[in-house]
Design a protein around this motif. Sequence first.
Motif, mmCIF file in Angstrom:
data_model
loop_
_atom_site.group_PDB
_atom_site.id
_atom_site.type_symbol
_atom_site.label_atom_id
_atom_site.label_comp_id
_atom_site.label_asym_id
_atom_site.label_seq_id
_atom_site.Cartn_x
_atom_site.Cartn_y
_atom_site.Cartn_z
ATOM 1 N N HIS A 195 28.226 43.294 141.389
ATOM 2 C CA HIS A 195 28.386 44.044 139.864
ATOM 3 C C HIS A 195 28.996 45.312 140.030
ATOM 4 O O HIS A 195 28.866 46.239 140.880
ATOM 5 N N ASP A 196 30.196 45.292 139.304
ATOM 6 C CA ASP A 196 30.979 46.309 139.513
ATOM 7 C C ASP A 196 30.909 47.291 137.850
ATOM 8 O O ASP A 196 31.340 46.744 136.865
ATOM 9 N N PRO A 197 30.360 48.422 138.094
ATOM 10 C CA PRO A 197 29.773 49.480 136.963
ATOM 11 C C PRO A 197 31.103 49.724 135.959
ATOM 12 O O PRO A 197 30.996 49.629 135.162
ATOM 13 N N ALA A 198 32.297 49.839 136.802
ATOM 14 C CA ALA A 198 33.425 50.364 136.067
ATOM 15 C C ALA A 198 34.003 49.157 135.333
ATOM 16 O O ALA A 198 34.194 49.368 134.039
ATOM 17 N N VAL A 199 33.984 47.680 135.611
ATOM 18 C CA VAL A 199 34.346 46.676 134.966
ATOM 19 C C VAL A 199 33.386 46.568 133.896
ATOM 20 O O VAL A 199 33.729 46.143 132.535
ATOM 21 N N ALA A 200 32.101 46.678 134.026
ATOM 22 C CA ALA A 200 31.057 46.666 133.061
ATOM 23 C C ALA A 200 31.370 47.791 131.863
ATOM 24 O O ALA A 200 31.183 47.081 130.756
ATOM 25 N N ARG A 201 31.607 48.700 132.065
ATOM 26 C CA ARG A 201 31.822 49.821 130.982
ATOM 27 C C ARG A 201 32.887 49.449 130.438
ATOM 28 O O ARG A 201 33.221 49.427 128.934
ATOM 29 N N ASN A 202 34.233 48.969 131.089
ATOM 30 C CA ASN A 202 35.438 48.389 130.368
ATOM 31 C C ASN A 202 35.104 47.285 129.330
ATOM 32 O O ASN A 202 35.394 47.415 128.305
ATOM 33 N N ILE A 203 34.121 46.281 129.766
ATOM 34 C CA ILE A 203 33.799 45.360 128.832
ATOM 35 C C ILE A 203 33.074 45.901 127.629
ATOM 36 O O ILE A 203 33.329 45.369 126.498
ATOM 37 N N GLU A 204 32.299 46.903 127.783
ATOM 38 C CA GLU A 204 31.560 47.339 126.771
ATOM 39 C C GLU A 204 32.362 47.961 125.913
ATOM 40 O O GLU A 204 32.027 47.839 124.528
ATOM 41 N N GLU A 205 33.163 48.763 126.390
ATOM 42 C CA GLU A 205 34.277 49.470 125.577
ATOM 43 C C GLU A 205 35.094 48.707 124.628
ATOM 44 O O GLU A 205 35.189 48.726 123.513
ATOM 45 N N ILE A 206 35.670 47.487 125.117
ATOM 46 C CA ILE A 206 36.271 46.576 124.312
ATOM 47 C C ILE A 206 35.435 46.076 123.419
ATOM 48 O O ILE A 206 36.132 45.879 122.181
ATOM 49 N N PHE A 207 34.404 45.403 123.803
ATOM 50 C CA PHE A 207 33.594 44.929 122.653
ATOM 51 C C PHE A 207 33.240 46.083 121.522
ATOM 52 O O PHE A 207 33.211 45.499 120.424
ATOM 53 N N ALA A 208 32.986 47.047 121.961
ATOM 54 C CA ALA A 208 32.734 48.066 120.991
ATOM 55 C C ALA A 208 33.754 48.350 120.052
ATOM 56 O O ALA A 208 33.577 48.217 118.771
ATOM 57 N N ASN A 209 34.698 48.451 120.592
ATOM 58 C CA ASN A 209 36.297 48.563 119.738
ATOM 59 C C ASN A 209 36.390 47.587 118.906
ATOM 60 O O ASN A 209 36.976 47.589 117.653
ATOM 61 N N ARG A 210 36.205 46.281 119.229
ATOM 62 C CA ARG A 210 36.423 45.227 118.512
ATOM 63 C C ARG A 210 35.263 44.948 117.454
ATOM 64 O O ARG A 210 35.272 43.854 116.610
ATOM 65 N N ASN A 211 34.226 45.743 117.778
ATOM 66 C CA ASN A 211 32.826 45.474 116.853
ATOM 67 C C ASN A 211 32.424 44.095 116.965
ATOM 68 O O ASN A 211 31.940 43.584 115.943
ATOM 69 N N ILE A 212 32.148 43.547 118.293
ATOM 70 C CA ILE A 212 31.841 42.131 118.356
ATOM 71 C C ILE A 212 30.610 42.408 119.209
ATOM 72 O O ILE A 212 30.376 43.379 120.336
ATOM 73 N N LYS A 213 29.394 41.790 119.085
ATOM 74 C CA LYS A 213 28.020 41.776 119.771
ATOM 75 C C LYS A 213 28.396 41.189 121.127
ATOM 76 O O LYS A 213 29.266 40.192 121.496
ATOM 77 N N LEU A 214 28.270 41.828 122.337
ATOM 78 C CA LEU A 214 28.515 41.245 123.738
ATOM 79 C C LEU A 214 27.332 40.377 124.263
ATOM 80 O O LEU A 214 26.074 40.713 123.945
ATOM 81 N N ASN A 215 27.624 39.171 124.684
ATOM 82 C CA ASN A 215 26.599 38.344 125.215
ATOM 83 C C ASN A 215 26.404 38.164 126.574
ATOM 84 O O ASN A 215 27.390 38.706 127.294
ATOM 85 N N ASP A 216 25.698 37.586 127.124
ATOM 86 C CA ASP A 216 25.434 37.455 128.628
ATOM 87 C C ASP A 216 26.681 37.046 129.492
ATOM 88 O O ASP A 216 27.007 37.314 130.548
ATOM 89 N N LEU A 217 27.109 35.914 128.681
ATOM 90 C CA LEU A 217 28.458 35.389 129.348
ATOM 91 C C LEU A 217 29.663 36.047 129.642
ATOM 92 O O LEU A 217 30.024 36.259 130.687
ATOM 93 N N THR A 218 29.939 37.144 128.717
ATOM 94 C CA THR A 218 30.917 38.096 129.033
ATOM 95 C C THR A 218 30.353 39.209 129.897
ATOM 96 O O THR A 218 31.138 39.504 130.693
ATOM 97 N N ARG A 219 29.102 39.498 129.869
ATOM 98 C CA ARG A 219 28.617 40.381 130.483
ATOM 99 C C ARG A 219 28.728 40.222 132.123
ATOM 100 O O ARG A 219 29.003 40.727 133.117
ATOM 101 N N ALA A 220 28.756 38.850 132.378
ATOM 102 C CA ALA A 220 28.970 38.303 133.845
ATOM 103 C C ALA A 220 30.475 38.594 134.297
ATOM 104 O O ALA A 220 30.491 38.419 135.307
ATOM 105 N N GLN A 221 31.143 38.708 133.391
ATOM 106 C CA GLN A 221 32.640 39.089 133.775
ATOM 107 C C GLN A 221 32.509 40.335 134.953
ATOM 108 O O GLN A 221 33.698 40.354 135.550
#
Lengths: 410, 410
Positions: free
Chosen positions: A91-117
């Motif tokens: 698990h790469d915490p920096a990648v996880a933060r990046n994913i969360e930010e992108i989803f927050a900016n797009r206003n879309i709910k983050l799901n487990d599939l994407t979290r696995a990125q």
Amino acid sequence: MNISIIIIGDEILLGRVTDTNSGLIARTFAADGWQVKRIRTVGDKAADIRQAIEESMAESELTVTTGGLGPTRDDITKGEMLDIFGGELVHDPAVARNIEEIFANRNIKLNDLTRAQAMVPSSCTVIQNRLGTAPIMWFEKDGHALVAMPGVPYETRGMLPQVAQTVHERFGRGGLVLHREFTVTGISESALAERLAAFEDSLAPNFKLAYLPNPGEIVLRLDADYTTAPAEADGFDALCTSLKTLLGANLAAEGKLSPAELLLHALRARRYTVATAESCTGGNIAHLITAIPGCSDTMLGGVVSYSNDVKMQTLGVTRRALEQYGAVSRAVAGQMVEGIRRLTGADCAVATTGIAGPSGGSAEKPIGTVWIAAATPQQTITECFHFGGDRQAVIDRASAQALMLLNGLL
Amino acid sequence: MNISIIIIGDEILLGRVTDTNSGLIARTFAADGWQVKRIRTVGDKAADIRQAIEESMAESELTVTTGGLGPTRDDITKGEMLDIFGGELVHDPAVARNIEEIFANRNIKLNDLTRAQAMVPSSCTVIQNRLGTAPIMWFEKDGHALVAMPGVPYETRGMLPQVAQTVHERFGRGGLVLHREFTVTGISESALAERLAAFEDSLAPNFKLAYLPNPGEIVLRLDADYTTAPAEADGFDALCTSLKTLLGANLAAEGKLSPAELLLHALRARRYTVATAESCTGGNIAHLITAIPGCSDTMLGGVVSYSNDVKMQTLGVTRRALEQYGAVSRAVAGQMVEGIRRLTGADCAVATTGIAGPSGGSAEKPIGTVWIAAATPQQTITECFHFGGDRQAVIDRASAQALMLLNGLL
């Protein structure tokens, strides 16, 4: 040094999606002196991906792959990399933060599939992908590097400069950069080849001249083989000068410029504005001009007058001209170009009216017949063209011809 | 049976020209049951061309090459074929006649370089190229066939049906055709993947579901492995039915339809006409619609109102709205969509006004901000979007979104 490119994805292999990533990657690294060795396109099959990577790393110091990094199951590239380069998924915490930010900016709910990125092979160095959820992964083995990039074109376009910078820091320049392009207009490919025959005869074996015919222009590229020694490279500038002399008035620009770019340069040099009136090209000319960043100082706008009513209502084409000569005629093209100048106040304009096909042709006006008008404050020219090819080819060629017709008046 | 494709040309390898031939060839033969094994892109280098041909013919019953057949010296494919398949160059009178006819039709003088295109290897069968001067050459060796086609895209597009027919006569179908596509709208890729997780879990290993996200839509492709026996194929239709049930209202169409095609279908079903008013998309929406053959029964035309003056003069946007809210605003998008309906008399319309970049953004309205309006006789909707990516991505996404927004109202 060599670079090989691997495009991964059934959708590319099966022709469902047109690959533009490989060309962009090739251009980027060629500009830093890398020799592009081979592009391989493979499907989402483990054995094929692995074989392509092995062939590629055997022949090239650098391999860039795109695709197969999405969150869905058909994307298997990450697993293959793990098999080839070893390590385990962490698990790469920096990648996880990046994913969360992108989803927050797009206003879309983050799901487990994407979290696995955010799970990445421990054997790679991550280059953070600001534009998407798939991390860019850098692997090395025996002095050969492999960079796995996402397949989404705008992510590749956006992240490539940073990847190229990382490669540059690791390897330096790929080699000497010895290629130059020249945009040539107003001459056919075979006539140009005849004119340049003696020049080509005189070229040393390590130099090569290539012809790239595009609608409305030919791009010439003079290349030196990448193994050319710095001493031999001294002759390159002199060769370019000889070539330019031979091209004479047919040399439209040094470098590769599209017809729309050539026109925009010529218009700007005279501080002229431009507008478009399009029937058969259906907005494509306006699109080609407005695709160029910063065009709004010159491009005022246009009308797509597909129906006769729109031709009359917006551009002032007369019912009489339409009835007497038909929509595809010198008279209507002329009225369209004057109409759009009047409507927009533009200094210059182009107009097209023709038959793009596949239906609508007649014995008198077969498919591919296009009347084009171009106008400047001093001059208007109206000309009939017969373009070969299918609907797309007619639209492309008529668009390029219209841009070049106006360019020729400037 | 397998097909491999080889794209020959420095211009493709170096990314100067985007290859569209490989995708077209892949689609054409996949539709006749061929398994696309690999696409290789190589430069105009004898050793690389030869290696690619050998690899390709070892893995596939059919190899199709494009490129390297032009009259200029950088084109060396014909010589390589001669080396690989034997024979000698002989003059083909039918090819010579074809070349003379093409030049006569184009009203261009024929020169010796082009005349030499009539020399073909005695080891090949010629398929006459009606659209260009480079003959299409069919070679065979040990039951494997290689077809060398020209690189010019419109010649490949135009001649491919005849080449496919020849292949069909020689080999029959490539295999069972078991893939079907579904166009899905109104749902994100990861949400769709969650909804389909159980369905994907239930798939036998020889079936595969692929996600192809495009601007405005996702295309799902259900594939059966080409080795599937006819008996196993019986389940395919039932699988497609289950998938369609799961997609529900998100299934926009069976098959792959672009947003412009989806919209055109929906408009035709209601006998509605359409028009476009474009600022930041610069004519691209009109171009996407008018690229579809036969659109003129539905598409009346449009305005590219790039400058504020054109917005006021042609679409009746008010100076007050421009000054009070700015060009990129709900008010202006709404006035544009009403203005284009009034001007053209179209039943439906879309309008876009936004900031495509790379400059022009502000804290309040960053690059990628686009107001889109869509109107039918019953309803108008105006919505603000924030698109990521560069200028091209913003134009593509805003265009697709505008088409889908209107489509959603129908």
